[in-house]
Each structure stands twice: as C-alpha cells, then as structure tokens.
Enzyme design. Structure first.
Site, PDB file in Angstrom:
ATOM      1  N   SER A  45       0.993  -1.100   0.064  1.00 45.28           N
ATOM      2  CA  SER A  45      -0.059  -0.021   0.064  1.00 45.28           C
ATOM      3  C   SER A  45       0.862   1.369  -0.032  1.00 45.28           C
ATOM      4  O   SER A  45       0.394   2.434  -0.347  1.00 45.28           O
ATOM      5  CB  SER A  45      -0.879   0.006   1.170  1.00 45.28           C
ATOM      6  OG  SER A  45      -0.181  -0.241   2.343  1.00 45.28           O
ATOM      7  N   ASP A 351      -3.561   7.434   8.357  1.00 41.54           N
ATOM      8  CA  ASP A 351      -4.531   6.591   8.501  1.00 41.54           C
ATOM      9  C   ASP A 351      -4.539   5.357   9.602  1.00 41.54           C
ATOM     10  O   ASP A 351      -5.149   4.752   9.808  1.00 41.54           O
ATOM     11  CB  ASP A 351      -5.666   6.139   7.445  1.00 41.54           C
ATOM     12  CG  ASP A 351      -4.685   5.202   6.614  1.00 41.54           C
ATOM     13  OD1 ASP A 351      -3.471   5.129   6.760  1.00 41.54           O
ATOM     14  OD2 ASP A 351      -5.454   4.469   5.675  1.00 41.54           O
ATOM     15  N   HIS A 354       0.260   4.107   7.028  1.00 42.39           N
ATOM     16  CA  HIS A 354       0.301   4.856   5.747  1.00 42.39           C
ATOM     17  C   HIS A 354       0.828   6.346   6.008  1.00 42.39           C
ATOM     18  O   HIS A 354       0.173   6.885   7.028  1.00 42.39           O
ATOM     19  CB  HIS A 354      -0.904   4.816   4.939  1.00 42.39           C
ATOM     20  CG  HIS A 354      -1.241   3.347   4.722  1.00 42.39           C
ATOM     21  ND1 HIS A 354      -2.510   3.065   5.360  1.00 42.39           N
ATOM     22  CD2 HIS A 354      -0.798   2.436   4.057  1.00 42.39           C
ATOM     23  CE1 HIS A 354      -2.716   1.733   4.950  1.00 42.39           C
ATOM     24  NE2 HIS A 354      -1.661   1.373   4.062  1.00 42.39           N
TER      25      HIS A 354
END
Length: 379
Positions: A45, A351, A354
C-alpha cells in the site's frame, strides 16, 4: 560499466539526512537528465496507485480507500491510494516527466510508460505461508493472495504486449525504472501479536531471499535500474503501537515513544536486505541497484517533527477514530465517528501505517537524489 564506487556512493547518499523545504522543488529536477521511458512498480500500500479496490472486490471486502477523505489533498477524490494525496512513486514519475504509474488491475489503457503491480496488504512471502491448512472458519482472509510472486506473474502476463523478442524486451526494460518494494510490512505486521518475536525473526531471511530473487528475475528480463526500498520503523507505526498497547515502559524507546522489539525486527530486515543488495551489485556490476532507507527517513521525522513542519504529537494519525494515537481498529478513516485533521501536511501518519503526502514528498526527494546518482554513473 558502473564505476566500482557506485554502491558505496549510493549507500552513503541514502544514509544522509532528509532534505527539506527548497530541495523538494526544482533542485532535484534540474540535476536529473531524463533517461527512463517507463516505470514498473511492485509493492504494497505504500506504492499502490489503485489496484487495492479491485483485489478487495475479488474477496468481497469493502475497501475504505474508495471513499473520502482519501485523495482529498491532491486529487480531490479517492483514487485507490492509501493516502490523502500522492505517494513517493507519484512524485518520482512527475519529476521524470512521466505519467503517474497506472494500476495494472484497474487501468484499460496503454502500459507503454509503465505499470504498477503493487497492492495494499501485499506480502513478500506467498499468502499460504500465513494461512496454512489450519485457519478456522471465519478467520481473516489477510494476507490476500497478492504476494511478490503473484505480482511478478502479472508482470509476465503484460510483457508480450510491450515487447516481442528477448532483445526487444531487454532494450525496453533497460530504458525503464523498476521499484521492488517496499516489501515486509505486511509480512511482519500481520504476524505481530500472533507469533512470537523469535518466530518472526526466523523468517526474515526468507523475505530477503524472495526480494533478492525478484530483483534477479527482473534483471534477467532486462532491467538496468532497480530501486529496492528498506523497511519502515515498525515500532513507530500506530497500528503496531496499538497492537502492543499493554507493553511495559521498558519496551519503548523513551526518546521517540516507539516500541523497541518491532523496530529490531525492521533493523534486522534492513541489515540483511542491504547485504543482499551488495551481493546483487557484485554479481551485476552493469546494473544500478539503488537501496533506499525508509527506516532512517521515518525515524528522522519522528525524532525531529518540527524540522518537517509536523505536529509535536507525531505518532498520532491524521484520519482515524477515538483512542490513543487517534487510531481505532473499529472506527477507521472515513467511518462515521472518525475525524480528519485540519491540515494533513502537519501529520506524518495519514490513517495508520500509511504516511501523508507531505511525508512522501520529503522521502521522494531523497530517493530522486539516489536515482540521479545511479543515472549519472550508468549514462
């Protein structure tokens, strides 16, 4: 032929402090001589530009990155990125004068300028390693079947549309920039709290071997510039801090508030990864293999938030639910009851694990310095 000093020079460069303020603008771009026609990225991610929603849909899992406030800082809408805006990969593409790297699973156009195979929640090791045959009914599907080997198979399926002969492929990929990682975050973070630290340390060499074999494979396909990022300091990551919420005071680094043992796992990973990179450099002296140090980058931001314009409470996320570190596993970013900070550029973490666009911007600047050096040495 790359000069013999390249590996040491690149390592030294990436060991330096992050550049701030003016360096993030024209300074790096003005030094760079464009030599890449495409970018190909593998990872999780931290690099995913939109594959995540497609994969989650395969498993009938709701993906929170498909709703606001994701993407709000730069794109003005959710794009499938686990961020408020751009990632390191986006900044690199912009500086090289290339289009933003399209997600392989979510894009119907041409991939002549590159493709992104990275998927949120991806691991280096195959997902079967984590699930085995003993998963009880209703067990978490994570990690999903999007490991590094799966991403490489997607790359192989794309190759025939880009080049038709071995030489043509070597020429095309020789003019491309490759990113292999970051890998490791999901291998370790999905194991924290479920396996002992000793057991987690035992499979670190397997992860490094998997990354190294991927780099070897891409070099065989024609890659001449490969960026291999290291691990973040896991012990500073809000989800990990919450996982070990009952840790005693002695388990924290008093100067940063980060957990020692998870950071030791990341340090072991990075040490073995750097050794593997050095071996690859010796084996492939005509290939620029650029090692980048995410651990140092993030650690410096945690230790000196003021230097980067971040809030003093640097370990708290910008978007999340009530609780310590503003991180709540039951109320996540975008949920009713979650809140978003007024100015994400003042936060390191977006969040959870990340980072914000602001943090990625600083990191991209240093990575571009390293890529610039490698390009000069191989041109």
């Amino acid at each position: 032929m790359i000069m013999l000093w390249l590996p040491a020079a690149v390592s030294l460069l990436l060991s330096s402090s992050l550049h701030v303020a003016g360096d993030a603008g024209g300074g790096v771009a003005s030094l760079f001589v464009r030599r890449y026609d495409a970018i190909f990225s593998f990872g999780d991610s931290l690099a995913d530009t939109g594959n995540n929603p497609v994969v989650f849909d395969w498993y009938s899992i709701f993906d929170p990155v498909t709703r606001p406030p994701y993407g709000s800082t730069f794109f003005g809408r959710p794009t499938g990125r686990n961020c408020d805006g751009r990632l390191v990969l986006d900044f690199v593409a912009e500086r090289l004068g290339l289009p933003l790297v399209p997600p392989f699973l979510a894009y119907n156009g041409s991939f002549r300028h590159g493709a992104n195979f990275a998927v949120g929640a991806a691991t280096a090791l195959d997902s079967s390693f984590f699930h085995g045959a003993g998963d009880p009914p209703g067990a978490s599907p994570f990690p999903l079947n999007t490991s590094l080997s799966v991403q490489l198979s997607w790359f192989d399926s794309l190759k025939p549309s880009l080049c038709s002969t071995t030489q043509e492929c070597k020429d095309f990929f020789g003019r491309s920039l490759f990113f292999v990682g970051e890998f490791g975050i999901n291998d370790y973070h999905s194991s924290f709290g479920r396996r002992s630290m000793q057991e987690i340390r035992s499979f670190v060499p397997d992860i490094i071997r998997t990354i190294s074999m991927a780099v070897e494979k891409l070099i065989g396909d024609g890659a001449t510039t490969v960026v291999v990022p290291g691990m973040i300091p896991s012990g500073c990551s809000p989800p990990v801090l919450v996982t070990f919420a009952d840790a005693g005071a002695a388990e924290y680094d008093a100067s940063t508030g980060c957990l020692r043992e998870p950071n030791e796992v990341a340090t072991l990973h990075n040490s073995l990864l750097l050794d593997a990179v050095e071996e690859l450099r010796e084996k492939h002296p005509d290939v620029a293999i650029v090692h980048t140090d995410l651990f140092r980058h993030v650690s410096e931001m945690v230790q000196n938030p003021d230097k980067f314009g971040f809030q003093k409470d640097v370990l708290s996320v910008c978007c999340g639910g009530p609780g310590k570190y503003h991180y709540n596993t039951r109320i996540i970013c975008g949920d009713e009851g979650a809140t978003t900070c007024v100015d994400p550029s003042k936060s390191l973490y977006w969040d959870g694990v990340h980072l914000t666009e602001a943090a990625y911007h600083y990191i991209a600047d240093d990575w571009l310095h390293a890529i610039t050096l490698s390009a000069r040495a191989t041109s």
